[in-house]
Design a protein around this motif. Structure first.
Motif, PDB file in Angstrom:
ATOM      1  N   MET A  61      45.667  63.337  32.972  1.00 55.43           N
ATOM      2  CA  MET A  61      45.546  63.357  34.408  1.00 55.43           C
ATOM      3  C   MET A  61      46.293  62.099  35.120  1.00 55.43           C
ATOM      4  N   TRP A  62      47.009  62.092  36.020  1.00 54.77           N
ATOM      5  CA  TRP A  62      47.651  60.815  36.526  1.00 54.77           C
ATOM      6  C   TRP A  62      46.677  59.821  36.610  1.00 54.77           C
ATOM      7  N   HIS A  63      47.101  58.704  36.008  1.00 51.29           N
ATOM      8  CA  HIS A  63      46.012  57.552  36.432  1.00 51.29           C
ATOM      9  C   HIS A  63      46.739  56.079  36.104  1.00 51.29           C
ATOM     10  N   SER A  64      46.081  55.143  36.650  1.00 43.36           N
ATOM     11  CA  SER A  64      46.401  53.788  36.432  1.00 43.36           C
ATOM     12  C   SER A  64      45.343  53.109  35.452  1.00 43.36           C
ATOM     13  N   ASP A  65      45.750  52.691  34.335  1.00 47.06           N
ATOM     14  CA  ASP A  65      44.881  52.314  33.259  1.00 47.06           C
ATOM     15  C   ASP A  65      43.685  51.152  34.025  1.00 47.06           C
ATOM     16  N   TYR A  66      42.568  51.321  33.709  1.00 49.39           N
ATOM     17  CA  TYR A  66      41.489  50.418  34.106  1.00 49.39           C
ATOM     18  C   TYR A  66      41.317  50.228  35.608  1.00 49.39           C
ATOM     19  N   SER A  67      41.941  51.334  36.308  1.00 51.92           N
ATOM     20  CA  SER A  67      41.639  51.061  37.738  1.00 51.92           C
ATOM     21  C   SER A  67      40.058  50.994  38.290  1.00 51.92           C
ATOM     22  N   TYR A  68      39.269  51.335  37.360  1.00 56.68           N
ATOM     23  CA  TYR A  68      37.859  51.441  37.430  1.00 56.68           C
ATOM     24  C   TYR A  68      37.242  50.110  37.469  1.00 56.68           C
ATOM     25  N   THR A  69      38.169  49.039  37.137  1.00 53.05           N
ATOM     26  CA  THR A  69      37.558  47.805  37.117  1.00 53.05           C
ATOM     27  C   THR A  69      38.348  46.771  37.949  1.00 53.05           C
ATOM     28  N   VAL A 119      39.184  40.002  40.027  1.00 52.96           N
ATOM     29  CA  VAL A 119      38.115  39.188  39.449  1.00 52.96           C
ATOM     30  C   VAL A 119      37.845  39.809  37.755  1.00 52.96           C
ATOM     31  N   GLU A 120      37.461  38.762  37.095  1.00 50.74           N
ATOM     32  CA  GLU A 120      36.928  39.393  35.831  1.00 50.74           C
ATOM     33  C   GLU A 120      35.487  39.816  36.214  1.00 50.74           C
ATOM     34  N   GLY A 121      35.306  41.128  35.576  1.00 56.41           N
ATOM     35  CA  GLY A 121      33.904  41.629  35.592  1.00 56.41           C
ATOM     36  C   GLY A 121      33.181  41.574  34.297  1.00 56.41           C
ATOM     37  N   PRO A 122      31.885  42.168  34.192  1.00 56.82           N
ATOM     38  CA  PRO A 122      31.241  42.050  32.834  1.00 56.82           C
ATOM     39  C   PRO A 122      31.804  42.963  31.894  1.00 56.82           C
ATOM     40  N   GLU A 123      32.525  44.081  32.225  1.00 54.74           N
ATOM     41  CA  GLU A 123      32.835  44.891  31.370  1.00 54.74           C
ATOM     42  C   GLU A 123      33.823  44.517  30.100  1.00 54.74           C
ATOM     43  N   VAL A 124      34.557  43.710  30.654  1.00 54.63           N
ATOM     44  CA  VAL A 124      35.837  43.075  29.654  1.00 54.63           C
ATOM     45  C   VAL A 124      35.617  41.811  29.067  1.00 54.63           C
ATOM     46  N   GLN A 125      36.367  41.645  27.959  1.00 54.10           N
ATOM     47  CA  GLN A 125      36.232  40.572  27.179  1.00 54.10           C
ATOM     48  C   GLN A 125      37.594  40.110  26.910  1.00 54.10           C
ATOM     49  N   VAL A 126      37.866  38.786  26.817  1.00 55.62           N
ATOM     50  CA  VAL A 126      39.109  38.335  26.513  1.00 55.62           C
ATOM     51  C   VAL A 126      39.272  37.952  24.898  1.00 55.62           C
ATOM     52  N   VAL A 127      40.358  38.445  24.404  1.00 58.94           N
ATOM     53  CA  VAL A 127      40.622  38.228  22.807  1.00 58.94           C
ATOM     54  C   VAL A 127      41.892  37.333  22.886  1.00 58.94           C
ATOM     55  N   GLY A 128      41.558  36.263  22.322  1.00 60.20           N
ATOM     56  CA  GLY A 128      42.697  35.364  21.882  1.00 60.20           C
ATOM     57  C   GLY A 128      43.355  34.594  23.059  1.00 60.20           C
TER      58      GLY A 128
END
Ligand code: OGA
Ligand code: MN
Length: 290
Positions: A107-115, A281-290
């Motif tokens: 389905m047409w989408h934009s990655d992670y637009s739900y964050t 804004v960074e939310g709780p769902e994400v984590q930074v790697v490196g």
């Protein structure tokens, strides 16, 4: 390094470069293209997972969605498995999670637009490609916005849409969400018309995660999303990519929508995806790697 247009409305292709050993000017050009061209195709690469993470870091901090970790646990954190082949190297059966996820990608989408800080660039590296079908298509939501009448641009600029991860997942038969899932990815609002932080160009932000547009009923929301998606996905705004092993595509989720196309599910299609944070804004769902 040679550069050529990818499609009439947008996109660039870089040839004759190894992204593991670029000169400073090549690196600058590739970074600039990833922030302004919408889609960038770099054929003929052969990156390990670590090398793909390193290439991804050119564009920003790598994001990991905590809720996807289990599914991608055989890869380094930050790498998302886009494939129909399991950890033992076998093609997975039709009803499996991997196939359901790939249906969602159709389905047409934009990655992670739900964050809140939805992805800026995503990067797909193809390891194995199918012989027929399985293309990925991108639509330029900037070219599509520019083509709208001014009154329509003004009307849409006043609207806000809710993006909800569960809205799209449910459509694909996923129901087994946990409390933790809901806590990590609550629905978020985004303007329907966004301004690109690097180029200043305006674009439409739509896609399968849109669950509501303020002031509208569910039926009205669906009708408007369908109408605008159809507008964006007219052939003159779309680039369709036939994958070859070794391809890298960098795309900008702030100026494009994309979707996968069907292929014979018994043919091997193996790709790795990475993504970087956007400007939100960074939310709780994400984590930074490196
Ligand atoms: C993705 C995606 C589509 C495809 O990796 O984000 O949407 O063609 N992929 O696999
Ligand atoms: Mn995607």
């Amino acid at each position: 390094m040679k550069v050529a247009p990818l499609a009439p409305a947008f996109g660039l292709r870089f040839e004759g470069v190894d992204v593991r050993s670029m000169s400073d000017s090549e690196r600058r050009e590739i970074i600039r293209a990833g922030n302004s061209a919408g889609v960038v195709h770099i054929p003929g690469q052969s990156l390990s997972e670590e090398e793909q993470l390193e290439f991804t870091r050119l564009y920003g901090r790598i994001r990991v969605l905590r809720v996807n970790r289990a599914r991608n646990s055989r890869r380094l954190p930050g790498i998302v498995e886009i494939s129909n082949v399991d950890a033992d190297g076998n093609v997975v059966p039709p009803g499996s999670d991997m196939i359901r996820f790939s249906k969602g990608n159709m389905m047409w989408h934009s990655d992670y637009s739900y964050t809140a800080d939805w992805a800026a660039q995503s990067i797909l590296h193809a390891l194995e490609a199918v012989s027929k079908g399985g293309e990925t298509e991108w639509a330029s939501t900037e070219a599509a916005y520019d083509a709208l009448p001014e009154v329509e641009q003004a009307r849409l600029s006043r609207l806000t849409a809710t993006h909800d991860r569960f809205h799209s997942r449910i459509k694909n038969g996923f129901t087994d969400f946990t409390e933790e899932d809901y806590r990590l990815t609550p629905p978020v609002p985004h303007p329907l018309v966004t301004t690109h932080p690097v180029t200043g160009r305006k674009a439409l932000l739509l896609g399968s995660h849109v669950s509501a547009i303020d002031g509208m009923s569910e039926t009205e929301t669906e009708a408007l999303v369908a109408e605008l998606t159809a507008h964006c996905c007219q052939p003159q705004f779309v680039y369709s990519h036939v994958w070859m092993p070794g391809d890298i595509i960098v795309w900008d989720n702030r100026s494009t929508l994309h979707r996968g196309r069907p292929a014979d599910p018994t043919e091997r299609r193996v790709m790795r995806r990475t993504a970087v944070f956007g400007e939100g804004v960074e939310g709780p769902e994400v984590q930074v790697v490196g």
